[in-house]
Design a protein around this motif. Structure first.
Motif, mmCIF file in Angstrom:
data_model
loop_
_atom_site.group_PDB
_atom_site.id
_atom_site.type_symbol
_atom_site.label_atom_id
_atom_site.label_comp_id
_atom_site.label_asym_id
_atom_site.label_seq_id
_atom_site.Cartn_x
_atom_site.Cartn_y
_atom_site.Cartn_z
ATOM 1 N N UNK A 56 0.823 -1.211 0.000
ATOM 2 C CA UNK A 56 0.000 0.000 0.000
ATOM 3 C C UNK A 56 0.859 1.264 0.000
ATOM 4 N N UNK A 57 1.949 1.231 0.788
ATOM 5 C CA UNK A 57 2.826 2.400 0.843
ATOM 6 C C UNK A 57 3.514 2.608 -0.505
ATOM 7 N N UNK A 58 3.894 1.527 -1.161
ATOM 8 C CA UNK A 58 4.513 1.641 -2.480
ATOM 9 C C UNK A 58 3.557 2.280 -3.484
ATOM 10 N N UNK A 59 2.319 1.844 -3.473
ATOM 11 C CA UNK A 59 1.315 2.422 -4.381
ATOM 12 C C UNK A 59 1.080 3.900 -4.066
ATOM 13 N N UNK A 60 1.057 4.231 -2.774
ATOM 14 C CA UNK A 60 0.849 5.622 -2.369
ATOM 15 C C UNK A 60 1.994 6.512 -2.838
ATOM 16 N N UNK A 61 3.231 6.050 -2.697
ATOM 17 C CA UNK A 61 4.383 6.844 -3.101
ATOM 18 C C UNK A 61 4.451 6.988 -4.622
ATOM 19 N N UNK A 112 13.138 24.313 -2.960
ATOM 20 C CA UNK A 112 14.175 23.398 -2.485
ATOM 21 C C UNK A 112 13.564 22.238 -1.712
ATOM 22 N N UNK A 113 12.573 22.525 -0.905
ATOM 23 C CA UNK A 113 11.917 21.489 -0.114
ATOM 24 C C UNK A 113 11.133 20.527 -1.005
ATOM 25 N N UNK A 114 10.565 21.042 -2.088
ATOM 26 C CA UNK A 114 9.850 20.154 -3.013
ATOM 27 C C UNK A 114 10.809 19.156 -3.662
ATOM 28 N N UNK A 115 11.983 19.648 -4.068
ATOM 29 C CA UNK A 115 12.981 18.751 -4.666
ATOM 30 C C UNK A 115 13.445 17.711 -3.644
ATOM 31 N N UNK A 116 13.665 18.187 -2.415
ATOM 32 C CA UNK A 116 14.087 17.267 -1.360
ATOM 33 C C UNK A 116 12.998 16.221 -1.084
ATOM 34 N N UNK A 117 11.734 16.672 -1.162
ATOM 35 C CA UNK A 117 10.615 15.755 -0.939
ATOM 36 C C UNK A 117 10.579 14.680 -2.025
ATOM 37 N N UNK A 118 10.832 15.082 -3.261
ATOM 38 C CA UNK A 118 10.861 14.100 -4.362
ATOM 39 C C UNK A 118 11.999 13.096 -4.167
ATOM 40 N N UNK A 119 13.149 13.591 -3.730
ATOM 41 C CA UNK A 119 14.283 12.687 -3.502
ATOM 42 C C UNK A 119 13.971 11.680 -2.390
ATOM 43 N N UNK A 120 13.409 12.202 -1.310
ATOM 44 C CA UNK A 120 13.076 11.315 -0.193
ATOM 45 C C UNK A 120 11.987 10.316 -0.597
ATOM 46 N N UNK A 121 11.038 10.772 -1.419
ATOM 47 C CA UNK A 121 9.998 9.859 -1.889
ATOM 48 C C UNK A 121 10.615 8.727 -2.707
ATOM 49 N N UNK A 122 11.559 9.049 -3.563
ATOM 50 C CA UNK A 122 12.207 8.030 -4.395
ATOM 51 C C UNK A 122 13.024 7.061 -3.535
ATOM 52 N N UNK A 123 13.765 7.607 -2.586
ATOM 53 C CA UNK A 123 14.564 6.747 -1.708
ATOM 54 C C UNK A 123 13.671 5.842 -0.859
ATOM 55 N N UNK A 124 12.609 6.427 -0.336
ATOM 56 C CA UNK A 124 11.690 5.648 0.485
ATOM 57 C C UNK A 124 11.001 4.568 -0.353
ATOM 58 N N UNK A 125 10.645 4.913 -1.587
ATOM 59 C CA UNK A 125 9.990 3.948 -2.470
ATOM 60 C C UNK A 125 10.909 2.761 -2.758
ATOM 61 N N UNK A 126 12.168 3.043 -3.039
ATOM 62 C CA UNK A 126 13.119 1.953 -3.300
ATOM 63 C C UNK A 126 13.277 1.039 -2.088
ATOM 64 N N UNK A 127 13.360 1.650 -0.920
ATOM 65 C CA UNK A 127 13.509 0.858 0.302
ATOM 66 C C UNK A 127 12.267 0.023 0.576
ATOM 67 N N UNK A 128 11.107 0.626 0.403
ATOM 68 C CA UNK A 128 9.853 -0.084 0.657
ATOM 69 C C UNK A 128 9.695 -1.271 -0.288
ATOM 70 N N UNK A 129 10.016 -1.062 -1.549
ATOM 71 C CA UNK A 129 9.892 -2.160 -2.509
ATOM 72 C C UNK A 129 10.895 -3.277 -2.219
ATOM 73 N N UNK A 130 12.066 -2.910 -1.714
ATOM 74 C CA UNK A 130 13.038 -3.920 -1.320
ATOM 75 C C UNK A 130 12.531 -4.731 -0.138
#
Length: 218
Positions: A56-61, A112-130
């Motif tokens: 569910x978290x992967x789909x949300x991200x 700047x915060x939006x870009x950081x949010x996108x980066x964190x979303x991508x990192x979190x997505x990779x970790x969650x899928x792993x």
């Protein structure tokens, strides 16, 4: 002798059967298998809950949903890295929402915060899928272990019958051997009773007809 050999052979076969099938007490083995199946079910259910959270978290991200992700701790996930990443992402979401609410979208800090949010979303997505993939593999392993235990449980009645047959054969052979040994013992007693205690090895013969007397000196 022949019956003793057969009895020894049956005993060896019985022990070999127990060792080959890894059983000494079928009742105890059945209880252990039931406990193992229950333990596997409990672990599988816990992993299933975690897998649904990851999915569910992967789909949300992926969808870009701005809703804050649920805390992994609520689903008994104790990995510190995932907990920190989720908390950091949720806090950054709150900061971005606050700037947007205050109308500060033109602020460079907002971009700047939006870009950081996108980066964190991508990192979190990779970790969650792993984590999701690892959980799926663990669930498959538990399924395989459960099927193996169920197959062993299904074989218990057959093993029980085979064990009973082998034990019955051994008991029968023991009874036959004991009866034969008792009969042999009776025959030995009868033969001893009918056999003369003194047997003539060499017949006696007279050398003269004079009477004999004890030796006085002796």
């Amino acid at each position: 002798v022949k019956n003793n050999q057969q009895l020894s052979t049956l005993g060896d076969r019985l022990e070999s059967f127990k060792e080959g099938e890894n059983i000494t007490n079928l009742d105890h083995s059945t209880i252990l298998m039931q406990e193992n199946v229950a333990s596997l079910d409990t672990r599988w259910e816990a992993l299933s809950v975690q897998f649904k959270y990851y999915d569910n978290l992967s789909k949300q991200l992926r969808s870009g949903d701005e809703a804050k992700p649920s805390s992994p701790k609520a689903f008994s996930i104790t990995d510190p890295l995932l907990n920190d990443m989720t908390a950091s992402y949720a806090k950054l979401q709150s900061d971005v929402a606050m700037l947007r609410k205050e109308g500060k979208t033109a602020n460079p800090n907002y971009s700047r915060m939006l870009k950081l949010l996108d980066q964190q979303r991508e990192n979190l997505l990779n970790s969650v899928e792993s984590f999701r993939e690892n959980t799926r593999i663990n669930m498959q392993n538990l399924d395989a272990q459960r099927k193996e235990l169920q197959a062993r449980q299904s074989a218990v009645p057959k093993l029980d019958r085979a064990l009973m047959d082998k034990e019955r054969d051994q008991r029968t052979q023991e009874t036959v051997t004991s009866a034969l040994m008792a009969r042999l013992s009776d025959l030995n007693v009868q033969r001893a009773a009918l056999t003369l205690e003194v047997s003539v090895v060499t017949p006696a013969y007279l050398t003269n007809l004079d009477p004999s007397f004890p030796n006085v000196l002796l």
